[in-house]
Scaffold this active site. Structure first.
Site, short mmCIF file in Angstrom:
data_model
loop_
_atom_site.label_atom_id
_atom_site.label_comp_id
_atom_site.label_asym_id
_atom_site.label_seq_id
_atom_site.Cartn_x
_atom_site.Cartn_y
_atom_site.Cartn_z
N HIS A 33 -3.97 20.57 1.24
CA HIS A 33 -3.03 20.32 0.50
C HIS A 33 -3.92 19.75 -0.69
CE1 HIS A 33 -2.14 18.52 4.29
NE2 HIS A 33 -0.65 17.89 4.16
N HIS B 286 9.85 16.94 7.76
CA HIS B 286 9.58 16.01 6.93
C HIS B 286 9.72 17.28 5.63
CE1 HIS B 286 5.39 17.60 7.31
NE2 HIS B 286 4.52 16.66 6.39
N GLU C 230 5.24 22.85 7.78
CA GLU C 230 3.51 22.81 8.06
C GLU C 230 3.81 23.15 9.72
OE1 GLU C 230 1.71 19.66 5.60
OE2 GLU C 230 2.44 18.91 7.37
N HIS D 82 -0.41 14.85 10.52
CA HIS D 82 -1.22 14.68 10.19
C HIS D 82 -1.66 13.56 9.27
CE1 HIS D 82 -1.11 18.67 7.53
NE2 HIS D 82 -0.36 17.58 7.26
C1 DHB Z 1 2.66 12.63 4.65
C2 DHB Z 1 3.00 13.85 5.70
C3 DHB Z 1 1.69 15.00 5.24
O1 DHB Z 1 1.66 15.72 6.13
C4 DHB Z 1 1.60 14.97 4.46
O2 DHB Z 1 0.60 15.65 4.12
C5 DHB Z 1 0.82 13.83 3.24
C6 DHB Z 1 2.59 12.62 3.91
C7 DHB Z 1 3.86 11.42 5.12
O3 DHB Z 1 4.28 12.05 5.78
O4 DHB Z 1 4.27 10.61 4.05
FE FE Z 2 0.77 17.72 5.50
#
Ligand code: DHB
Ligand code: FE
Length: 279
Positions: free
Chosen positions: A59, A193, A240, A12
């Site tokens: 978030h 990530h 996540e 997302h």
């Molecule tokens: C990014 C990924 C995410 O899941 C999020 O909530 C905000 C930013 C990103 O990779 O930039």
């Molecule tokens: Fe996220």
């Protein structure tokens, strides 16, 4: 009788919203990610869900570090989108399915999941972006929403085992639902990530592949790691994947993978899109 038609999973990343806004879907950077979606559109047109039970994480829009429910279930008639700071356009509101929300809440509490009941909830990019991807032409969303929030932000986080059990309890609730809805289960976020700290930019294709390879056939494999090991393996925001694990539980005991796309990187994220059907 209600029917669970399948499950849709996607990352997302907020930057996806910018790419859609600019019409960048066919540029070299974005094409490999957006190429995962024609199959999703075809599948949704075939299975025609009218309700979406969505597992995602807030978030900072509804809950901040001072008040953080481990599991939160929306029970609103409507859910408006807001931007928690990414500069994204404002997305369409969702109609809720309050009766189904309350049924799920009652069944979860009865099953000893002490969820936070939210009669008001905003939706952020974690819900709006997956819907923009799934229904790019929609004037209004063709499904009603039941949002289920999992804390992936403020430690202590729930274990993967607990999230899978939550999803399975939602599945049981859906099986007992007397409505005739066609239900799609959705999990958003991930995969690996990390946005901050020393390992900012960290991604882990090996762990992502392990998750994708096991999600349909052996989701319990994803519960073998503690939450701290998952932070190590997937990154601080890669946790996540808990949303995916819960959504997999809600799909039901056996599942068949019908579509997968994986592309590294989108912004700071190893991005994945997956469709599962009940086997
Ligand atoms: C990014 C990924 C995410 O899941 C999020 O909530 C905000 C930013 C990103 O990779 O930039
Ligand atoms: Fe996220």
């Amino acid at each position: 009788m209600a029917e669970i038609v399948g499950a849709y999973f996607t990352s997302h990343v907020p930057a996806i919203g910018g790419a859609i806004h600019r019409g960048d879907q066919q540029t070299p950077y974005w094409k490999p990610f957006f190429d995962g979606f024609p199959k999703v559109h075809e599948w949704l047109a075939k299975v025609k869900p009218d309700v979406a039970v969505v597992f995602s994480n807030d978030h900072g829009l509804n809950f901040f570090l001072d008040k953080m429910p481990t599991f939160a279930v929306g029970a609103a008639a409507e859910y408006r989108n807001a931007d928690e700071g990414w500069g994204l356009p404002l997305y369409k509101p969702f109609k809720g399915h309050a009766e189904l929300s309350w049924h799920i809440i009652e069944q979860l509490v009865d099953g000893e999941f002490d969820v936070t009941i939210c009669q008001e909830m905003l939706v952020d990019h974690a819900i709006s972006i997956p819907f923009e991807l799934a229904y790019p032409e929609a004037k209004e969303w063709p499904v009603k929403l039941v949002p289920i929030g999992i804390n992936t932000v403020q430690h202590p986080l729930p274990s993967a085992k607990r999230c899978l059990a939550l999803g399975r309890a939602v599945h049981k609730a859906l099986e007992g639902w007397q409505g005739d809805d066609r239900i799609v289960v959705i999990g958003t976020g991930g995969l690996s990530h990390q946005l901050d700290g020393k390992r900012a930019g960290f991604m882990n294709p090996d762990y992502d592949r392990f998750c994708l390879d096991n999600l349909a056939s052996n989701p319990d494999a994803l519960t073998q790691n503690s939450i701290h090991e998952i932070v190590q393996l997937a990154g601080t925001q890669g946790v996540e994947v808990l949303n995916w694990i819960a959504a997999r539980g809600a799909l039901g005991p056996s599942a068949l993978e019908i579509h997968r796309n994986y592309h590294i990187p989108i912004s700071n994220t190893a991005a994945a899109t997956l469709l599962l059907e009940p086997a």
